[in-house]
Write an enzyme that holds these catalytic residues in place. Structure first.
Site, PDB file in Angstrom:
ATOM      1  N   THR B  70       0.832  -1.205   0.000  1.00 39.13           N
ATOM      2  CA  THR B  70       0.000   0.000   0.000  1.00 39.13           C
ATOM      3  C   THR B  70       0.866   1.254   0.000  1.00 39.13           C
ATOM      4  O   THR B  70       0.616   2.197  -0.747  1.00 39.13           O
ATOM      5  CB  THR B  70      -0.929  -0.013   1.236  1.00 39.13           C
ATOM      6  OG1 THR B  70      -1.853  -1.090   1.082  1.00 39.13           O
ATOM      7  CG2 THR B  70      -1.693   1.284   1.357  1.00 39.13           C
ATOM      8  N   GLN B 178       0.605  -9.004  -6.324  1.00 36.09           N
ATOM      9  CA  GLN B 178       0.076 -10.365  -6.464  1.00 36.09           C
ATOM     10  C   GLN B 178       0.870 -11.225  -7.447  1.00 36.09           C
ATOM     11  O   GLN B 178       0.829 -12.437  -7.374  1.00 36.09           O
ATOM     12  CB  GLN B 178      -1.392 -10.325  -6.917  1.00 36.09           C
ATOM     13  CG  GLN B 178      -2.369  -9.958  -5.818  1.00 36.09           C
ATOM     14  CD  GLN B 178      -2.410 -10.969  -4.685  1.00 36.09           C
ATOM     15  OE1 GLN B 178      -1.988 -12.114  -4.823  1.00 36.09           O
ATOM     16  NE2 GLN B 178      -2.898 -10.544  -3.533  1.00 36.09           N
ATOM     17  N   SER B 198       5.371  -6.535  -2.252  1.00 35.78           N
ATOM     18  CA  SER B 198       5.194  -6.600  -0.812  1.00 35.78           C
ATOM     19  C   SER B 198       5.725  -7.934  -0.302  1.00 35.78           C
ATOM     20  O   SER B 198       5.602  -8.966  -0.968  1.00 35.78           O
ATOM     21  CB  SER B 198       3.702  -6.467  -0.502  1.00 35.78           C
ATOM     22  OG  SER B 198       3.462  -6.839   0.830  1.00 35.78           O
ATOM     23  N   HIS B 200       4.894  -9.747   2.554  1.00 35.62           N
ATOM     24  CA  HIS B 200       4.077 -10.749   3.237  1.00 35.62           C
ATOM     25  C   HIS B 200       3.232 -11.590   2.287  1.00 35.62           C
ATOM     26  O   HIS B 200       2.606 -12.559   2.698  1.00 35.62           O
ATOM     27  CB  HIS B 200       3.222 -10.099   4.334  1.00 35.62           C
ATOM     28  CG  HIS B 200       2.020  -9.373   3.834  1.00 35.62           C
ATOM     29  ND1 HIS B 200       0.776  -9.948   3.784  1.00 35.62           N
ATOM     30  CD2 HIS B 200       1.874  -8.128   3.352  1.00 35.62           C
ATOM     31  CE1 HIS B 200      -0.091  -9.070   3.298  1.00 35.62           C
ATOM     32  NE2 HIS B 200       0.554  -7.957   3.026  1.00 35.62           N
ATOM     33  N   THR B 236      14.168   6.009   9.823  1.00 31.69           N
ATOM     34  CA  THR B 236      15.240   5.039  10.065  1.00 31.69           C
ATOM     35  C   THR B 236      14.927   3.732   9.355  1.00 31.69           C
ATOM     36  O   THR B 236      13.819   3.208   9.469  1.00 31.69           O
ATOM     37  CB  THR B 236      15.392   4.799  11.576  1.00 31.69           C
ATOM     38  OG1 THR B 236      15.746   6.047  12.175  1.00 31.69           O
ATOM     39  CG2 THR B 236      16.465   3.772  11.859  1.00 31.69           C
ATOM     40  N   CYS B 322      -8.610  -6.746   1.619  1.00 34.43           N
ATOM     41  CA  CYS B 322      -8.559  -5.314   1.856  1.00 34.43           C
ATOM     42  C   CYS B 322      -9.908  -4.644   1.659  1.00 34.43           C
ATOM     43  O   CYS B 322     -10.089  -3.494   1.991  1.00 34.43           O
ATOM     44  CB  CYS B 322      -7.534  -4.655   0.948  1.00 34.43           C
ATOM     45  SG  CYS B 322      -5.878  -5.131   1.407  1.00 34.43           S
TER      46      CYS B 322
END
Lengths: 404, 379
Positions: B70, B178, B198, B200, B236, B322
């Protein structure tokens, strides 16, 4: 009937090399070697040489990444994607159309036919008109401009085949690295010295680098910075050896023994003495620095005169007449700028005297040095040099291997 | 337990967790700190960048580590919009984008940007020609996903990229959250300027993502602060996250090479078995990504089926995680021209490379049983 075309080879032009008479063969061999090395990751391609030209046969490989690599190879003047077709009018027409349609951002074009094979029935003038008319008829939005075309459709009718090229992509120019001897580059970590190294490489010079390291006044990251800079320079060559000189003891000694206003001048003289010794040990015939006239105290005419006294090796200063802005521009181009501005101290930024002499004199500096037995320190520094080799083949940090 | 919701998120790989823990234990210093520990962390981060760049076949300085897909999509779209708004305020996207693209575009409309949403055909695929035709003088960005998260349709990203070569000022963003590790895509050959993934979704950890940014493209940062993230993403750096994500990328790429055919076979089996069930409509087109299977069961509330399956420890989902909290209506399924009954009863099964044939069999078997039972009650 519609035929399928694709660019099947890249034509390489090497301009200046063609002039090099007897040495030509040596230069061309080196250029071919350098291209071969840079394109190692593309096993399908083949490099071919015929009279006056070099081709990269693509064998189905996407040309873009190859062109990107070739743009960094010195000695290549320009490149063009090319199509090879048989000497038949219909084939030539359609391949010409393909070339025009695939030229990026072109609005105007010109056709230039060269008929080397005189057995081909149509003359070059007639071919120009024929092909030009065909292209206009089968495209929309293109105009002919014979004086300043955006793209020139070049057609060369040779005995074996017809070669069609369009966009001319500018190469890096210069001479193949390794054809003009070797030079030792004083690499500080600043903006200028990598640019100086780059420009010498462009002139065909192979570079080794020397760096003065003063721990704990300069940190490991300052050293890493120099390694990273050297690695960036390998994009234009192959391998680069860095001589890292342990400089702490001598540097401290200088600032104890020599009046503050002359310490910087003496320090620079010591650097040149050490560099000359490295050159001697490694059969290197010159030094290269990033000095630019008038930039800082050590780079005034008087300073150069006084510092240069300690060596009779040629000192190449490719930036000597350049403005800082132009140097920065190149450093951004060659991707060293972001590394150079990392904020770590180097041996030239620590121990900066409050008022360094901008007009040091030879006799003065010789007087100061006369009372200072520096030779053993130089010898020790040279002896304890650490050598680091970086190359353009991705050198992963082995320390972290098990984490990835 | 049979987990069939891998497009929502995946189970972290033990090696990825191990790598995260090791880096957090041994290299916790701030990469911007001047001391040697900081230097070491900086080197480690740089190595992660190089590794990620090697896997994506791009340059290390083109890698920006983010905290999610996102974020990557937001940084790409808002970043281009805000940075290049003087050149134009027109953006082109498709109507089947993930909410992190779709809702970002809706939000930009409020700021005066004009968005063209290109429709898709019945297979959920956008036409490159229609995209090209929508380009105007003031178009600054085109954002197209690679693999749709609800139905798995693959968009012709490379063809779009090739068409866009004629418009060098139009920036091309691809959301590949995806598709990465499931459907190969060459960033450079597809002439992509911005590219989101992404961690995960590929057995990495939540809280890590990458935005590839072609080196010549400039963005307006979402976060201002330090010089981290090549100057485009202050904060950071999450070194452990970056390293472990790179590890997850390497592992999924190995799996992709090794087991992509196998996954296609499972996908095929799933389709065949679902087709046999009366009343099932398959929404996932042929030639889709091998890990997503979307189907509708008109007349049955998807939520009921999900709970019934869950009571037997089988986990699937409705459309995308989502957006599934709002209602059962699938914007994506509807966009493919399916009627409301189909669009409100869509279910998604999403596979991982670790799935077995037995698990698929059990799922099908259980589902048949539940459907019969539910139809008995409801019908």
């Amino acid at each position: 009937m519609l035929m399928e075309f694709e660019f099947d080879h890249i034509l390489i032009r090497y301009g200046e090399l063609a002039l090099k008479g007897k040495n030509q063969k040596h230069f061309l061999n080196k250029l071919q070697q350098n291209i071969q090395h840079k394109l190692k990751g593309f096993p399908n391609i083949k490099i071919k040489r015929t009279r006056g030209r070099m081709f990269i046969m693509l064998h189905g490989q996407d040309p873009q990444p190859i062109i990107d690599k070739c743009k960094n190879i010195f000695g290549i003047h320009s490149l063009s994607l090319a199509i090879k077709v048989s000497n038949e009018l219909e084939q030539i027409k359609q391949a010409g159309l393909f070339a025009l349609e695939n030229s990026i951002q072109a609005k105007t074009f010109k056709v230039a036919v060269r008929r080397v094979d005189k057995t081909f029935p149509t003359g070059s003038q007639e071919m120009n008109q024929l092909l030009g008319a065909y292209l206009l008829k089968h495209t929309s939005g293109f105009k002919v401009d014979v004086h300043q075309p955006d793209v020139e459709i070049n057609v060369e009718i040779r005995v074996d085949a017809t070669y069609i090229t369009s966009d001319v992509i500018k190469g890096a120019g210069g001479l193949p690295v390794g054809t003009s001897g070797k030079s030792l580059l004083l690499l500080s970590g600043g903006i200028d010295s990598p640019v100086a190294g780059y420009l010498m490489m462009k002139r065909g010079v192979e570079i080794e680098a020397i760096h003065f390291h003063s721990p704990p006044f300069t940190s490991d990251r300052a050293k890493q910075k120099v390694i990273d800079l050297a690695e960036k320079l390998t994009a234009f060559g192959h391998r680069l050896k860095i001589h890292v000189v342990p400089f702490t003891t001598l540097q401290q000694k200088i600032f104890q023994e020599i009046p503050e206003s002359y310490a910087m001048t003496v320090m620079r003289r010591m650097m040149f003495r050490i560099s000359e010794a490295v050159c001697e040990n490694h059969q290197i015939l010159s030094l290269t620095t990033g000095e630019s006239l008038g930039q800082v105290a050590s780079q005034t005419m008087e300073s150069m005169h006084t510092i240069n006294e300690v060596t009779n090796y040629p000192i190449l200063r490719p930036l000597v007449a350049m403005d800082k802005q132009d140097i920065i521009k190149i450093s951004k181009q060659i991707d060293t700028y972001d590394i150079s501005i990392r904020p770590y101290e180097d041996c030239c930024t620590i121990f900066v005297p409050k008022a360094p002499k901008t007009k040091p004199k030879r006799e003065k500096v010789n007087q100061f040095e006369a009372d200072f037995a520096f030779e053993p320190f130089i010898e020790e520094a040279v002896q304890k040099i650490q050598k680091i080799v970086v190359s353009d083949e991705q050198s992963e940090d082995k320390r972290f291997d098990d984490l990835f | 337990m049979i987990y069939l919701d891998n497009s929502a998120t995946t189970k972290p790989h033990p090696d990825v967790l191990h790598s995260f823990q090791q880096v957090s234990t041994s290299f916790y210093a701030n990469p911007s700190s001047i001391h040697p520990l900081g230097g070491e962390a900086e080197q480690l981060l740089l190595t992660a960048k190089k590794q990620a760049a090697k896997i994506l076949r791009v340059l290390p300085e083109e890698i920006i580590f983010t905290a999610s897909g996102t974020e990557g999509n937001n940084l790409a779209i808002k970043g281009v919009a805000l940075e290049h708004q003087k050149r134009g305020k027109h953006i082109i996207t498709t109507i089947i984008e993930h909410p992190s693209v779709y809702n970002t575009c809706l939000a930009l409309e409020k700021l005066g940007f004009e968005i063209t949403y290109i429709p898709v055909n019945q297979d959920g695929i956008v036409s490159p020609e229609m995209i090209e035709q929508a380009i105007r003088d003031d178009t600054i960005l085109i954002s197209v996903m690679h693999v749709n998260n609800e139905i798995g349709s693959i968009q012709p990203v490379q063809e779009i990229g090739e068409r866009l070569r004629k418009y060098p000022k139009v920036i091309f963003h691809v959301d590949d959250v995806q598709g990465f590790g499931k459907v190969p895509l060459n960033i450079k050959e597809s002439h992509i300027d911005l590219y989101t993934i992404s961690a995960h979704k590929i057995h990495g950890l939540k809280g890590n993502g990458i935005l590839y940014k072609q080196s010549r493209v400039s963005l307006f940062p979402l976060f201002h602060g330090g010089e981290q993230g090549e100057g485009f993403r202050a904060g950071t750096e999450n070194v452990a996250g970056a390293v472990s994500m790179t590890k997850a990328m390497r592992l999924i790429k190995e799996k992709e090479k090794e087991k992509n055919r196998y996954l296609f076979q499972l996908h095929q089996l799933l389709r065949q078995e679902l087709e046999k069930i009366e009343g099932v409509f398959i929404n996932t087109p042929k030639n889709a990504a091998p890990h997503i299977m979307n189907f509708s069961l008109p007349g049955l509330k998807p939520e009921v089926l999900i709970h019934a399956l869950a009571s037997e420890e089988i986990y699937i989902s409705t459309k995308s995680a989502c957006s599934s909290k709002q209602s059962d209506y699938s914007r994506i399924v509807a966009a493919c021209g399916k009627d409301d009954e189909n669009a409100t009863s869509a279910l998604r099964v999403s596979l991982s490379y670790e799935q077995t044939k037995e698990e698929i069999d059990t799922f099908i078997h259980t589902m048949k049983r539940i459907i019969t039972k539910l139809r008995g009650i409801m019908g």
